[in-house]
Design an enzyme around this catalytic site. Structure first.
Site, mmCIF file in Angstrom:
data_model
loop_
_atom_site.group_PDB
_atom_site.id
_atom_site.type_symbol
_atom_site.label_atom_id
_atom_site.label_comp_id
_atom_site.label_asym_id
_atom_site.label_seq_id
_atom_site.Cartn_x
_atom_site.Cartn_y
_atom_site.Cartn_z
ATOM 1 N N GLY A 1 5.968 -1.980 -17.491
ATOM 2 C CA GLY A 1 6.513 -1.624 -18.710
ATOM 3 C C GLY A 1 6.848 -3.129 -19.238
ATOM 4 O O GLY A 1 6.945 -3.131 -20.445
ATOM 5 N N THR A 2 7.223 -4.003 -18.543
ATOM 6 C CA THR A 2 7.638 -5.409 -19.111
ATOM 7 C C THR A 2 6.436 -6.069 -19.838
ATOM 8 O O THR A 2 6.569 -6.366 -20.857
ATOM 9 C CB THR A 2 8.035 -6.382 -17.917
ATOM 10 N N ASN B 1 18.065 3.161 -20.137
ATOM 11 C CA ASN B 1 17.765 2.966 -18.839
ATOM 12 C C ASN B 1 19.129 3.078 -18.146
ATOM 13 O O ASN B 1 19.190 3.642 -17.236
ATOM 14 C CB ASN B 1 17.083 2.020 -18.374
ATOM 15 N N GLN C 1 11.754 4.925 -19.625
ATOM 16 C CA GLN C 1 12.559 5.723 -19.053
ATOM 17 C C GLN C 1 12.327 7.505 -19.602
ATOM 18 O O GLN C 1 12.752 8.331 -18.875
ATOM 19 C CB GLN C 1 13.935 5.638 -19.445
ATOM 20 N N SER D 1 5.414 2.682 -17.907
ATOM 21 C CA SER D 1 5.598 2.107 -16.793
ATOM 22 C C SER D 1 5.104 3.067 -15.613
ATOM 23 O O SER D 1 6.150 3.852 -15.437
ATOM 24 C CB SER D 1 6.674 1.246 -16.535
ATOM 25 N N GLY D 2 4.405 2.988 -14.673
ATOM 26 C CA GLY D 2 3.878 3.975 -13.754
ATOM 27 C C GLY D 2 4.912 4.419 -12.895
ATOM 28 O O GLY D 2 5.176 5.294 -12.470
ATOM 29 N N HIS D 3 5.669 3.185 -12.194
ATOM 30 C CA HIS D 3 6.768 3.476 -11.263
ATOM 31 C C HIS D 3 7.890 4.180 -11.658
ATOM 32 O O HIS D 3 8.670 4.535 -10.576
ATOM 33 C CB HIS D 3 6.859 2.097 -10.417
ATOM 34 N N THR E 1 -9.685 -8.379 -14.361
ATOM 35 C CA THR E 1 -10.540 -7.291 -13.758
ATOM 36 C C THR E 1 -9.136 -6.043 -13.605
ATOM 37 O O THR E 1 -8.433 -6.499 -13.283
ATOM 38 C CB THR E 1 -10.743 -7.867 -12.259
ATOM 39 N N CYS F 1 29.024 -8.223 -11.144
ATOM 40 C CA CYS F 1 28.913 -8.762 -9.961
ATOM 41 C C CYS F 1 27.502 -8.194 -9.252
ATOM 42 O O CYS F 1 27.115 -9.142 -8.284
ATOM 43 C CB CYS F 1 30.172 -8.059 -9.058
HETATM 44 C C1 LIG Z 1 -13.340 -18.375 -11.503
HETATM 45 C C2 LIG Z 1 -12.573 -17.167 -11.971
HETATM 46 N N1 LIG Z 1 -11.324 -17.182 -12.788
HETATM 47 C C3 LIG Z 1 -10.626 -16.169 -12.954
HETATM 48 C C4 LIG Z 1 -11.075 -15.069 -12.793
HETATM 49 C C5 LIG Z 1 -10.318 -13.725 -13.204
HETATM 50 O O1 LIG Z 1 -9.511 -12.994 -12.519
HETATM 51 P P1 LIG Z 1 -9.155 -11.454 -12.435
HETATM 52 O O2 LIG Z 1 -10.299 -10.775 -13.006
HETATM 53 O O3 LIG Z 1 -8.797 -11.096 -11.247
HETATM 54 O O4 LIG Z 1 -8.018 -11.637 -13.381
HETATM 55 C C6 LIG Z 1 -12.263 -14.725 -12.260
HETATM 56 C C7 LIG Z 1 -13.074 -13.466 -11.956
HETATM 57 O O5 LIG Z 1 -12.960 -12.491 -12.555
HETATM 58 C C8 LIG Z 1 -12.932 -15.699 -11.464
HETATM 59 O O6 LIG Z 1 -14.232 -15.802 -11.016
HETATM 60 C C1 LIG Z 2 13.749 0.893 -20.374
HETATM 61 C C2 LIG Z 2 12.905 0.002 -19.594
HETATM 62 N N1 LIG Z 2 11.959 -0.758 -20.177
HETATM 63 C C3 LIG Z 2 11.101 -1.839 -19.577
HETATM 64 C C4 LIG Z 2 11.394 -1.857 -18.221
HETATM 65 C C5 LIG Z 2 10.763 -2.644 -17.434
HETATM 66 O O1 LIG Z 2 9.454 -1.818 -16.606
HETATM 67 P P1 LIG Z 2 8.874 -2.796 -15.263
HETATM 68 O O2 LIG Z 2 9.928 -3.175 -14.501
HETATM 69 O O3 LIG Z 2 7.865 -1.629 -14.976
HETATM 70 O O4 LIG Z 2 8.053 -3.813 -16.025
HETATM 71 C C6 LIG Z 2 12.407 -0.801 -17.443
HETATM 72 C C7 LIG Z 2 12.535 -0.759 -15.889
HETATM 73 O O5 LIG Z 2 12.473 -1.682 -15.490
HETATM 74 C C8 LIG Z 2 13.115 0.077 -18.414
HETATM 75 O O6 LIG Z 2 13.860 0.813 -17.771
HETATM 76 S S1 FES Z 3 30.937 -11.570 -8.202
HETATM 77 FE FE1 FES Z 3 32.467 -10.446 -9.153
HETATM 78 S S2 FES Z 3 34.031 -10.532 -7.571
HETATM 79 FE FE2 FES Z 3 32.319 -11.481 -6.840
#
Ligand SMILES: Cc1ncc(COP(=O)(O)O)c(C=O)c1O
Ligand SMILES: Cc1ncc(COP(=O)(O)O)c(C=O)c1O
Ligand code: FES
Ligand code: FES
Lengths: 142, 395, 395
Positions: free
Chosen positions: C74-75, C154, C182, C202-204, C240, C328
């Site tokens: 998501g980020t 959220n 969300q 975001s999948g999770h 990739t 906190c």
């Molecule tokens: C030398 C090199 N740098 C960067 C990458 C990119 O890595 P990734 O595809 O995991 O993002 C690759 C392979 O794809 C690579 O062989």
């Molecule tokens: C509203 C919202 N946007 C964005 C995010 C970011 O997603 P992620 O942490 O999967 O990058 C979250 C949760 O963390 C969210 O609740």
């Molecule tokens: S951080 Fe709030 S009292 Fe400890």
């Protein structure tokens, strides 16, 4: 990535080889990827009685050569001239978009072979219709 | 009918995730699934798991754990290293030096930076693919802020003189980044003794999971945050941590560097035997890259008169997975920039084949693959107009 | 000794990956591990798997497959949506409108964009957390290029008037992005009828894997590439592909929207019962957010006189995983910007508790959690000076 038809023509190319006493020879290079195709034709009574090819190129280029030679064998020169790369692509049950230009090679090769024949016969060469695609698209990423 | 036998010789493209690594990841999906940023116990477990993985990555490259930042892969690490340091150091200068043979993750990021006003120098390489120190020295100006040279090349396997480059950059007060995506598990790496400031790595290249990677950032190096959001990764790379992926990355890198010498010498032996057979049994072919300064599993060879994509298709039909730098397979219709940079003529570059061996390859594979390559090359040559010309000229 | 019983009520933080989803992912680690960019059969299988997942994501939100781009979460989707459109549209203007209650993935990206010369308007929200259309209309200028309003918040679960905003933006020719992280699986979403141009997910958050996400980009929208490198994701997001993760995301979203009404109404019932019990059995507490326009599983409640982090610790001790908007627990020592934005007084915001229910919660959980909260609140109040004062004042 390739259709079964493409793979079939790639694995078992029809009409591959050379005709030593060809009546017409066409040789074209693909401007976009540097590949080469050579087409040999035998002509009798305005009919293409035999055709062979040699190709240096990708799977699509080889399959297109094979298919194109099949399509024009036994056809009149006019019919062969009219056969477009689109017909080749259709007969191959499609090519990936980035590979369509490879089939253009086959069309061009045949045109050249036919004109080579015509010139040897003392006839004026036929004129190319303008405009076919040499498009590029995606690049692979690993 | 396509072959039933399969031989994977494309380990530089990706690797199978080690089943032990998958086992290590599994508990973090459905059982210990807590978000590491939360404060309850379930979350604390995830936090500890990430710290352990961080320590493993650090150990593997001679870094400290707080110098390791997790990313989504090698590409993100490369993008971050370049963009993050370029912008945070532009007060000092706008000049970046890299090489002509980098991966696109570096080259295309440099193109982006060029549009943002940075000057990029692309160092040439020698015929074996190595950067020459004289060229690097000559390229450095007082506006140079960053040098990025890959540890080992992904196509031809050439290993770059990283220690020398690191030493020079450190002396000159210039940041040194290395893309070590292909080197991890294959070449001993120590960021401290090699004077590396930033290093990219990617899990799926050493039997770890896809979509995981890390950037090593030497303590004290200024770098902009890459993803903005939550406080993860010391606020430098926001986003809920991919806990299973990070655990898998840690497990994979730990295993990759364990007995690394043993494993790589076995792979090197196999590679050398395969190479020898190809070079002796098939005429008109040549090896690309360096004889000795080369990744243990890498073969990159050009076969004259034929085209790489069609060679790959025939090999695939025989159940062999390999790669090529040919234009026809790249879609961009341009042949490999790496082969061009080492001076391979364009028509020969067309017929390049990359075989990259890995831990699961065997003696049998060597025999099978060399036979199949021989057959495929013969078949393609028999329909090649270039080969026909060559034979005529010879006779 | 901490409790053996565990009740997870922090589904907005993350969710357990559904075991069926994990099963769907498994073959893509060690068996069908091919790099989708390669040309052999093993790679083709991966390519097809990605296409299928893309179609599933598209179907879930009413988009077309080629409008879906996979990311690392998501980020990243939020960062890309904002940065990618801001820079590619700066010819038209430099003004961006968002809200005061966005996730930090949006807010911190906006801060970054501000440093890059963009003007940001943060819309206020009403006491329930909803954006008012008048405010939005008043904020739009002829330099406005983008409006980013989250689908559902959220922290307090408030659902924003997305359709209305979409309609207005479309009429005005302004891009509309929504952070639906969300909302997926909880609220029906259709990007076409809702006039959404960009959407982050975001999948999770819906029982899928961490480290996976997607950005929907309506066909024809101009946006800069985010990661530079290989040609993946139509050259817009290099790297990739995380094949197992993408397959998992696809499986999870397909399941999340299947019988969505049934599942959410069950969760809503449970949530309402829990809420009812807390509000009736514990004095001096109030619900934050909207009564009806609210995520089905969300409760956000403030308990006067106590502090959220200590409440969480007591609940954790009882095996209950929950969350707070308290300063906190956040490390930043500033209370939740969302509670501030809806006008919760700062001393009350301190005592906020977020419970977010999910599919595995039961009737039993409701009873257990409401009892434990009651005990914990009583315990903390018994040592709170504010509560002592309050009792004195009352008597
Ligand atoms: C030398 C090199 N740098 C960067 C990458 C990119 O890595 P990734 O595809 O995991 O993002 C690759 C392979 O794809 C690579 O062989
Ligand atoms: C509203 C919202 N946007 C964005 C995010 C970011 O997603 P992620 O942490 O999967 O990058 C979250 C949760 O963390 C969210 O609740
Ligand atoms: S951080 Fe709030 S009292 Fe400890
Ligand atoms: S002939 Fe080169 S791409 Fe087909």
């Amino acid at each position: 990535m390739y259709s079964e038809k493409v793979m079939d023509h790639f694995m078992n190319p029809r009409n591959q080889g050379e005709i030593p006493d060809a009546d017409g020879v066409g040789e074209v290079g693909n401007p976009s990827c540097g590949d080469i195709m050579r087409i040999f034709i035998k002509v009798k009574d305005n009919i293409i009685t035999d055709v062979k090819f040699q190709t240096f190129g990708c799977g699509a280029a080889i399959a297109s050569s094979s298919m194109a030679t099949e399509l024009i064998k036994g056809k009149t020169l006019e019919e062969a001239w009219e056969m477009s790369n689109k017909a080749v692509v259709e007969a191959l049950e499609g090519l990936p978009p980035v590979k369509v230009h490879c089939s253009v090679l086959a069309e061009d090769g045949i045109h050249q072979a036919i004109n080579d024949y015509r010139i040897k016969q003392g006839l004026s060469p036929w004129e190319e219709k303008a405009g076919h695609a040499h498009g590029h698209d995606d690049e692979s990423g690993e | 009918m396509a072959s039933e036998k399969t031989v994977y010789m494309d380990h530089s493209a990706t690797t199978a995730t080690d089943p032990e690594v998958v086992q290590a990841m599994l508990p973090w999906y459905s059982q210990s699934y807590g978000n590491p940023s939360s404060i309850y116990r379930l979350a604390g477990i995830s936090r500890v798991a990430i710290d352990e993985a961080r320590a493993k990555v650090a150990t593997a490259i001679g870094a400290k754990p707080d110098e390791i930042f997790f990313t989504s892969g090698g590409t993100e690490s490369d993008n971050w290293a370049l963009i993050g340091t370029a912008f945070s150091h532009k007060g000092k200068g706008n000049h970046i030096i890299t090489t002509a043979i980098e991966h696109h993750a570096i080259l295309h990021t440099c193109e982006y930076l060029k549009k943002q006003g940075f000057d990029i120098t692309y160092l040439p390489v020698d015929e074996y693919g190595q950067v020459r120190m004289e060229d690097l020295k000559a390229a450095i100006t007082d506006r140079t802020i960053l040098v990025s040279v890959m540890f080992a090349n992904n196509e031809i396997g050439t290993i770059e003189p990283v220690s020398e480059i690191g030493k020079l950059c450190r002396e000159q007060g210039i940041l040194f980044h290395t893309d070590a995506v292909q080197a991890i598990g294959n070449v001993p790496i120590n960021v401290a003794t090699m004077n590396i400031d930033l290093l990219s790595l990617s899990g799926h290249k050493f039997y770890g999971p896809k979509g995981t990677g890390a950037l090593y950032i030497r303590k004290g190096i200024r770098i902009d945050s890459f993803l903005h959001g939550g406080a993860q990764e010391k606020r430098k790379r926001a986003g809920t941590e991919n806990v299973p992926g990070i655990v898998g990355l840690g497990a994979a890198i730990e295993k990759a560097v364990r007995d690394q010498d043993l494993k790589t010498s076995r792979i090197r032996d196999l590679r050398n035997r395969l190479l020898e057979r190809i070079l002796t049994e098939i005429p008109n072919c040549r090896l690309n890259g360096h004889k000795t300064e080369r990744l243990p599993g890498n073969i990159n060879i050009c076969f004259e008169f034929i085209e790489g994509e069609s060679l790959l298709l025939l090999l695939d039909h025989a159940g062999i997975a390999a790669s090529t730098g040919s234009a026809c397979s790249s879609g961009s219709l341009e042949p490999s920039h790496v082969l061009m940079a080492i001076g391979v003529p364009i028509e020969i570059a067309h017929g390049s084949l990359r075989l990259t061996l890995g831990i699961e390859n065997t003696e049998d594979d060597i025999n099978y693959v060399s036979e199949e390559i021989k057959k495929a090359v013969e078949k393609l040559r028999s329909i090649s107009p270039l080969y026909a010309d060559y034979l005529k000229k010879r006779s």
